[in-house]
Scaffold this active site. Structure first.
Site, PDB file in Angstrom:
ATOM      1  N   ASN A   7      -5.313   2.900 -12.981  1.00  0.00           N
ATOM      2  CA  ASN A   7      -4.296   1.968 -12.487  1.00  0.00           C
ATOM      3  C   ASN A   7      -2.930   2.623 -12.621  1.00  0.00           C
ATOM      4  O   ASN A   7      -2.710   3.439 -13.502  1.00  0.00           O
ATOM      5  CB  ASN A   7      -4.336   0.671 -13.321  1.00  0.00           C
ATOM      6  CG  ASN A   7      -3.324  -0.356 -12.852  1.00  0.00           C
ATOM      7  OD1 ASN A   7      -3.147  -0.575 -11.652  1.00  0.00           O
ATOM      8  ND2 ASN A   7      -2.631  -0.982 -13.787  1.00  0.00           N
ATOM      9  N   GLY A  34       0.784  -1.231   0.000  1.00  0.00           N
ATOM     10  CA  GLY A  34       0.000   0.000   0.000  1.00  0.00           C
ATOM     11  C   GLY A  34       0.811   1.273   0.000  1.00  0.00           C
ATOM     12  O   GLY A  34       0.364   2.298   0.525  1.00  0.00           O
ATOM     13  N   ASP A  53      -9.182  -0.595 -18.928  1.00  0.00           N
ATOM     14  CA  ASP A  53     -10.154  -1.223 -19.824  1.00  0.00           C
ATOM     15  C   ASP A  53     -10.047  -2.743 -19.658  1.00  0.00           C
ATOM     16  O   ASP A  53      -9.402  -3.217 -18.720  1.00  0.00           O
ATOM     17  CB  ASP A  53      -9.963  -0.767 -21.279  1.00  0.00           C
ATOM     18  CG  ASP A  53      -8.641  -1.222 -21.866  1.00  0.00           C
ATOM     19  OD1 ASP A  53      -7.951  -2.067 -21.249  1.00  0.00           O
ATOM     20  OD2 ASP A  53      -8.282  -0.747 -22.952  1.00  0.00           O
ATOM     21  N   GLU A  93       5.993   6.678  -9.262  1.00  0.00           N
ATOM     22  CA  GLU A  93       4.600   6.207  -9.249  1.00  0.00           C
ATOM     23  C   GLU A  93       3.751   7.051  -8.300  1.00  0.00           C
ATOM     24  O   GLU A  93       2.637   7.460  -8.633  1.00  0.00           O
ATOM     25  CB  GLU A  93       4.547   4.734  -8.812  1.00  0.00           C
ATOM     26  CG  GLU A  93       5.091   3.755  -9.824  1.00  0.00           C
ATOM     27  CD  GLU A  93       5.205   2.352  -9.231  1.00  0.00           C
ATOM     28  OE1 GLU A  93       4.233   1.862  -8.638  1.00  0.00           O
ATOM     29  OE2 GLU A  93       6.292   1.745  -9.364  1.00  0.00           O
ATOM     30  N   HIS A 147       1.027   1.579 -13.236  1.00  0.00           N
ATOM     31  CA  HIS A 147       1.820   0.432 -13.689  1.00  0.00           C
ATOM     32  C   HIS A 147       3.299   0.830 -13.790  1.00  0.00           C
ATOM     33  O   HIS A 147       3.615   1.881 -14.342  1.00  0.00           O
ATOM     34  CB  HIS A 147       1.301  -0.048 -15.048  1.00  0.00           C
ATOM     35  CG  HIS A 147       2.023  -1.257 -15.551  1.00  0.00           C
ATOM     36  ND1 HIS A 147       1.704  -2.537 -15.136  1.00  0.00           N
ATOM     37  CD2 HIS A 147       3.073  -1.395 -16.391  1.00  0.00           C
ATOM     38  CE1 HIS A 147       2.523  -3.394 -15.717  1.00  0.00           C
ATOM     39  NE2 HIS A 147       3.364  -2.733 -16.483  1.00  0.00           N
ATOM     40  N   GLY A 205      -8.454  -4.954 -21.299  1.00  0.00           N
ATOM     41  CA  GLY A 205      -7.163  -5.571 -21.577  1.00  0.00           C
ATOM     42  C   GLY A 205      -6.253  -5.530 -20.358  1.00  0.00           C
ATOM     43  O   GLY A 205      -6.611  -5.004 -19.294  1.00  0.00           O
ATOM     44  N   LEU A 231      -9.625  -6.894 -12.954  1.00  0.00           N
ATOM     45  CA  LEU A 231     -11.031  -6.545 -12.761  1.00  0.00           C
ATOM     46  C   LEU A 231     -11.875  -7.140 -13.887  1.00  0.00           C
ATOM     47  O   LEU A 231     -11.510  -7.063 -15.051  1.00  0.00           O
ATOM     48  CB  LEU A 231     -11.211  -5.028 -12.775  1.00  0.00           C
ATOM     49  CG  LEU A 231     -10.849  -4.254 -11.517  1.00  0.00           C
ATOM     50  CD1 LEU A 231     -11.251  -2.790 -11.700  1.00  0.00           C
ATOM     51  CD2 LEU A 231     -11.515  -4.821 -10.276  1.00  0.00           C
TER      52      LEU A 231
END
Lengths: 207, 207
Positions: free
Chosen positions: B111, B17, B145, B178, B113, B147, B97
């Site tokens: 998200n 987290g 999305d 990030e 990444h 993918g 998801l």
């Protein structure tokens, strides 16, 4: 590795030759010690040949047009073997080199590609990047292996993508990065700063 | 687009987290106006839940262990529909998801990444980058999305790869990027600065 300073370079071109010009400029300003001994184009009447001529660099056309791939590749290989260069630079060269050429010059062929590989290999990398919607792209100098833009990476430079970028505007900014990266890669190679380990390179002095 | 300021955010987590912590910190320092209304973990006893508790943010565990994918996904969807968030942030959430959740919250799921997508999607992106031998990698915040790490990109930040980088050292430097990128993306979204056009985003104020 032997000291490569003053490498004999052959540059392969197909078009405008702006990356060729970057190497010519670096040679003339002594930014690099190596020298271009020949420019080979697979197309006649391209601007790259005018640039070679203007800089008093020998050039030849090995036309790929109207020939079988096999015949063309044999002519190219024969010429390269005669020239026996220390480094072959693909500077906007639009043909895929056959394994016969690659195997004859192991780790002596480099390419400049207008994306941060492995993203967007192949043709129209800048448009691919715009279509995908990336916010950062760049350019990659890499050793050439038998894949399409898959060889060990020597250098990468990033470039931000703007909202209003077109293929043209992005390509122009990338070209500047390409020129700098290509010259820097030649510097690193001629100074024996590039160590190849499996499919990766280590740089003795990190840029 | 309606003004999103003070969005209700649900954060999905699976582990340490640290990206959740970056959002908590941004909320506490009022760097973002939005607030986290719930942290949902698919694993019990992860550090992310301690972080939520410490910040007095409600949290729940919807465990995926020992359940069919279908049962888990239905529980998750039910919880998200009850919470009705304006934004769902995947912050180190290690599950894919299902389309039922994605379709229920169109363009409301983001998200983070740890690579410059489309390079190195999926798991262990940092190690993938090291194995490929890239000199530049980075991180990507994108809409989710159906993918795997393919949705429209909101922000990317680059990070140089060093000769001596390990998966750990590179991951640590990337994490900082990030955290910054994720907070900046939330800022852009809450201020209606992200315009989605087909699969691309335009940013009203380019960072």
């Amino acid at each position: 590795m032997a000291n490569n300073a003053k490498m004999k370079i052959v540059v392969l071109v197909s078009g405008r030759g702006t990356n060729l010009q970057a190497i010519i400029d670096a040679q003339q300003t002594k930014t690099i010690a190596s020298r271009i001994i020949m420019v080979i184009s697979n197309k006649e009447n391209v601007a790259a040949l005018d640039r070679a001529e203007k800089a008093n660099i020998p050039f030849q056309v090995i036309t790929s047009k109207g020939k079988s791939k096999d015949v063309y590749n044999k002519e190219l290989l024969k010429s390269l073997q005669t020239l026996n260069p220390d480094l072959i630079v693909l500077a906007g060269y639009m043909k895929i080199l056959p394994s016969s050429v690659i195997n004859c010059f192991p780790n002596k062929i480099i390419n400049i590609h207008p994306s941060l590989l492995p993203s967007f290999p192949g043709l129209k990398a800048q448009q691919q990047a715009l279509d995908f919607g990336v916010k950062i792209t760049g350019c990659t100098v890499h050793f050439v292996d038998e894949g399409c833009d898959t060889g060990p990476i020597i250098l990468q430079e990033y470039e931000k993508v703007h909202n209003n970028d077109s293929q043209k505007s992005l390509s122009l900014r990338l070209l500047k990065k390409e020129h700098a990266a290509l010259v820097q890669a030649i510097q690193l190679i001629e100074n024996n700063k590039v160590i190849l380990q499996d499919r990766k390179t280590l740089l003795r002095e990190e840029p």
